[in-house]
Design a protein around this motif. Structure first.
Motif, PDB file in Angstrom:
ATOM      1  N   ASP A 246       0.815  -1.217   0.000  1.00  0.00           N
ATOM      2  CA  ASP A 246       0.000   0.000   0.000  1.00  0.00           C
ATOM      3  C   ASP A 246       0.845   1.263   0.000  1.00  0.00           C
ATOM      4  N   LYS A 247       2.175   1.101  -0.086  1.00  0.00           N
ATOM      5  CA  LYS A 247       3.071   2.249  -0.235  1.00  0.00           C
ATOM      6  C   LYS A 247       3.864   2.149  -1.537  1.00  0.00           C
ATOM      7  N   THR A 248       3.336   1.372  -2.483  1.00  0.00           N
ATOM      8  CA  THR A 248       3.970   1.195  -3.782  1.00  0.00           C
ATOM      9  C   THR A 248       3.284   2.064  -4.830  1.00  0.00           C
ATOM     10  N   VAL A 249       4.090   2.720  -5.676  1.00  0.00           N
ATOM     11  CA  VAL A 249       3.566   3.403  -6.853  1.00  0.00           C
ATOM     12  C   VAL A 249       4.342   2.910  -8.070  1.00  0.00           C
ATOM     13  N   MET A 250       3.612   2.426  -9.071  1.00  0.00           N
ATOM     14  CA  MET A 250       4.194   1.899 -10.299  1.00  0.00           C
ATOM     15  C   MET A 250       3.831   2.814 -11.465  1.00  0.00           C
ATOM     16  N   ALA A 251       4.826   3.215 -12.230  1.00  0.00           N
ATOM     17  CA  ALA A 251       4.589   4.128 -13.344  1.00  0.00           C
ATOM     18  C   ALA A 251       4.093   3.383 -14.578  1.00  0.00           C
ATOM     19  N   HIS A 252       3.174   4.026 -15.278  1.00  0.00           N
ATOM     20  CA  HIS A 252       2.666   3.645 -16.602  1.00  0.00           C
ATOM     21  C   HIS A 252       1.502   2.662 -16.545  1.00  0.00           C
ATOM     22  N   GLY A 253       1.751   1.362 -16.557  1.00  0.00           N
ATOM     23  CA  GLY A 253       0.665   0.386 -16.483  1.00  0.00           C
ATOM     24  C   GLY A 253      -0.228   0.328 -17.704  1.00  0.00           C
ATOM     25  N   CYS A 254       0.293   0.705 -18.866  1.00  0.00           N
ATOM     26  CA  CYS A 254      -0.536   0.787 -20.076  1.00  0.00           C
ATOM     27  C   CYS A 254      -1.167  -0.548 -20.461  1.00  0.00           C
ATOM     28  N   TYR A 255      -0.473  -1.648 -20.167  1.00  0.00           N
ATOM     29  CA  TYR A 255      -0.930  -2.956 -20.642  1.00  0.00           C
ATOM     30  C   TYR A 255      -1.315  -3.908 -19.500  1.00  0.00           C
ATOM     31  N   LEU A 256      -1.657  -3.357 -18.360  1.00  0.00           N
ATOM     32  CA  LEU A 256      -2.112  -4.191 -17.255  1.00  0.00           C
ATOM     33  C   LEU A 256      -3.483  -4.778 -17.566  1.00  0.00           C
ATOM     34  N   SER A 257      -3.638  -6.050 -17.283  1.00  0.00           N
ATOM     35  CA  SER A 257      -4.932  -6.712 -17.474  1.00  0.00           C
ATOM     36  C   SER A 257      -5.860  -6.379 -16.311  1.00  0.00           C
ATOM     37  N   ASP A 258      -7.136  -6.682 -16.485  1.00  0.00           N
ATOM     38  CA  ASP A 258      -8.085  -6.475 -15.402  1.00  0.00           C
ATOM     39  C   ASP A 258      -7.713  -7.318 -14.184  1.00  0.00           C
ATOM     40  N   GLU A 259      -7.178  -8.510 -14.417  1.00  0.00           N
ATOM     41  CA  GLU A 259      -6.744  -9.360 -13.302  1.00  0.00           C
ATOM     42  C   GLU A 259      -5.605  -8.701 -12.534  1.00  0.00           C
ATOM     43  N   GLU A 260      -4.693  -8.070 -13.246  1.00  0.00           N
ATOM     44  CA  GLU A 260      -3.592  -7.382 -12.583  1.00  0.00           C
ATOM     45  C   GLU A 260      -4.100  -6.171 -11.803  1.00  0.00           C
ATOM     46  N   LEU A 261      -5.050  -5.453 -12.366  1.00  0.00           N
ATOM     47  CA  LEU A 261      -5.626  -4.308 -11.656  1.00  0.00           C
ATOM     48  C   LEU A 261      -6.328  -4.756 -10.372  1.00  0.00           C
ATOM     49  N   LYS A 262      -6.940  -5.916 -10.391  1.00  0.00           N
ATOM     50  CA  LYS A 262      -7.560  -6.443  -9.175  1.00  0.00           C
ATOM     51  C   LYS A 262      -6.507  -6.669  -8.096  1.00  0.00           C
ATOM     52  N   ILE A 263      -5.328  -7.149  -8.494  1.00  0.00           N
ATOM     53  CA  ILE A 263      -4.246  -7.358  -7.526  1.00  0.00           C
ATOM     54  C   ILE A 263      -3.775  -6.013  -6.964  1.00  0.00           C
TER      55      ILE A 263
END
Length: 436
Positions: free
Chosen positions: A259-276
């Motif tokens: 909950d203290k992580t920030v990841m840049a971009h994420g253009c190709y994240l799947s819905d499953e990855e967004l759930k994580i």
């Protein structure tokens, strides 16, 4: 605690219930610790003055076309790349890193060079209204500490990350041994924090990622990196980490998604990855200028928000050519409209929503929303004083244009000339003192 400063006029900020809240003729007090002591309607000023012990002559009255807004938050910026910002945008990501970025970043063992660039980028971002910045530095510990010191000297709230990478086949001298990467800086300044910074999975061994995950957990540190920026990069990560189900899974298995992580971009994240991301409380830094400038991709911000994933805006200098969050805000609206052109069902972001991403959303993405991001009693007074009728300014204002129109004009047309004062934790940091 007595108040040190009292303002009266128009305030514009966001809440979780409303992306834009405009408070006309309100009084805001800042205490000696730089925190907001009160925010009340102007009609209560006499009662407030008796309670808090100030006189009407102490009140700073904002002009008709002035307003206060929260300071903007840059959730992803490479301070070490500022020297070539605005250039070198003719290669895709991986070629761009090898041809331009790594050779320049290797120069930061020279502290004179580092001091010059880091001083300029901190001053420039502050002028542009960035009160909080999440910086990538380089692999050089001394230069990274110097960036933290410079940010602290100028009063900017910052997260500073010494870049960690032990795999680099293209520029062999720009990497570290594992034990060198472990010497993560823990030096603290008043408003500057360290952030664990694996560059990205492509340049880090599994051993290094495990080590950085432990460092972050044992010291309760922030974490920043890159994810799913470019199709070629995503494919390469899959080859390098065949036991992981996805790019997100790489960071998850190495305890780098918190909950203290920030990841840049994420253009190709799947819905499953967004759930994580949602389950872990991790955030995404949306960097639209860089995404377009390096032909990387377009992030569907609406989809990220629908998955209840924290999201803020990033300039991503120098993949993004502008060091201003105003530019990131505009590119966010532009790319959202492009998606609505391509898909009639896509609901484009409003300027009010993007205003919140640039301020409160950014503070949430960096796990700082308890301290900053909007105007609430008890939070630090991180703020911009904006004047839309500054002599020689970039915007014209006309009769009967109210505060909401004036704010929208600033977001779309304004620049650093309109930002007449910048405050971090109650301290006026722009204009700069003469000696700086």
């Amino acid at each position: 605690m007595p108040v040190s400063t009292v303002y009266r006029g128009t305030l514009a900020h966001s809440t979780w219930d409303a992306p834009l809240q405009i408070l006309e003729d309100f009084v805001l007090g800042v205490d000696d610790a730089g925190k907001i002591a009160f925010i009340e309607a102007g009609q209560n000023v006499d009662t407030l003055s008796q309670t808090w012990g100030f006189h009407s002559s102490d009140i700073i009255q904002l002009e008709q076309h002035e307003f206060l807004m929260p300071g903007m938050v840059d959730t992803h910026i490479h301070a070490s790349q500022y020297s070539y910002s605005g250039t070198a945008l003719d290669r895709p990501l991986l070629d761009w890193l090898n041809e331009y970025t790594f050779p320049v970043e290797s120069r930061y063992k020279d502290l004179d060079f580092a001091k010059d660039v880091y001083t300029k980028v901190v001053k420039r971002t502050l002028r542009n209204g960035t009160t909080t910045a999440c910086y990538f530095a380089t692999i050089h510990t001394d230069a990274s500490l110097l960036l933290g010191q410079i940010a602290d000297n100028f009063g900017q709230r910052a997260l500073v990350g010494k870049v960690c990478m032990d795999c680099n086949s293209m520029v062999s001298h720009y990497k570290e041994l594992l034990n060198e990467c472990e010497d993560e800086t823990k030096r603290l300044y008043a408003h500057v924090k360290p952030v664990v910074t694996p560059r990205f999975a492509v340049s880090c061994s599994s051993s290094l990622l495990h080590t950085l995950g432990k460092i972050a957990k044992n010291n309760d540190l922030h974490i920043q990196s890159h994810i799913s920026e470019n199709k070629e990069e995503v494919k390469l990560v899959k080859e390098l980490f065949p036991d992981c189900q996805s790019y997100t899974d790489v960071y998850l298995k190495h305890n780098l998604l918190t909950d203290k992580t920030v990841m840049a971009h994420g253009c190709y994240l799947s819905d499953e990855e967004l759930k994580i991301f949602h389950e872990k409380g991790a955030a995404i830094s949306h960097c639209p200028n860089s995404n377009i400038s390096l032909s990387s991709g377009i992030l569907n911000v609406r989809n990220v928000l629908n998955h209840k994933v924290k999201l803020g805006l990033g300039t991503d200098v120098a993949g993004g050519y502008s060091p201003s969050i105003l530019d990131a805000l505009r590119r966010t609206m532009d790319t959202s409209k492009v998606l609505s052109i391509l898909d009639a069902q896509h609901k484009a972001l409003t300027f009010e929503e993007v205003f919140r991403l640039a301020t409160l959303g950014g503070s949430e993405a960096l796990a700082l929303s308890e301290q900053t991001g909007n105007f609430e009693v008890g939070k630090d007074f991180d703020a911009l004083r904006v004047n839309m009728c500054i002599p020689g300014g970039p915007v014209d204002v006309f009769p009967r244009q109210g505060p909401k129109v004036i704010l929208e004009k600033f977001l779309n047309l304004g620049d650093d000339r309109n930002i007449v004062e910048v405050f971090v934790a109650g301290r006026r940091v722009v204009p700069f003192p003469e000696l700086q």
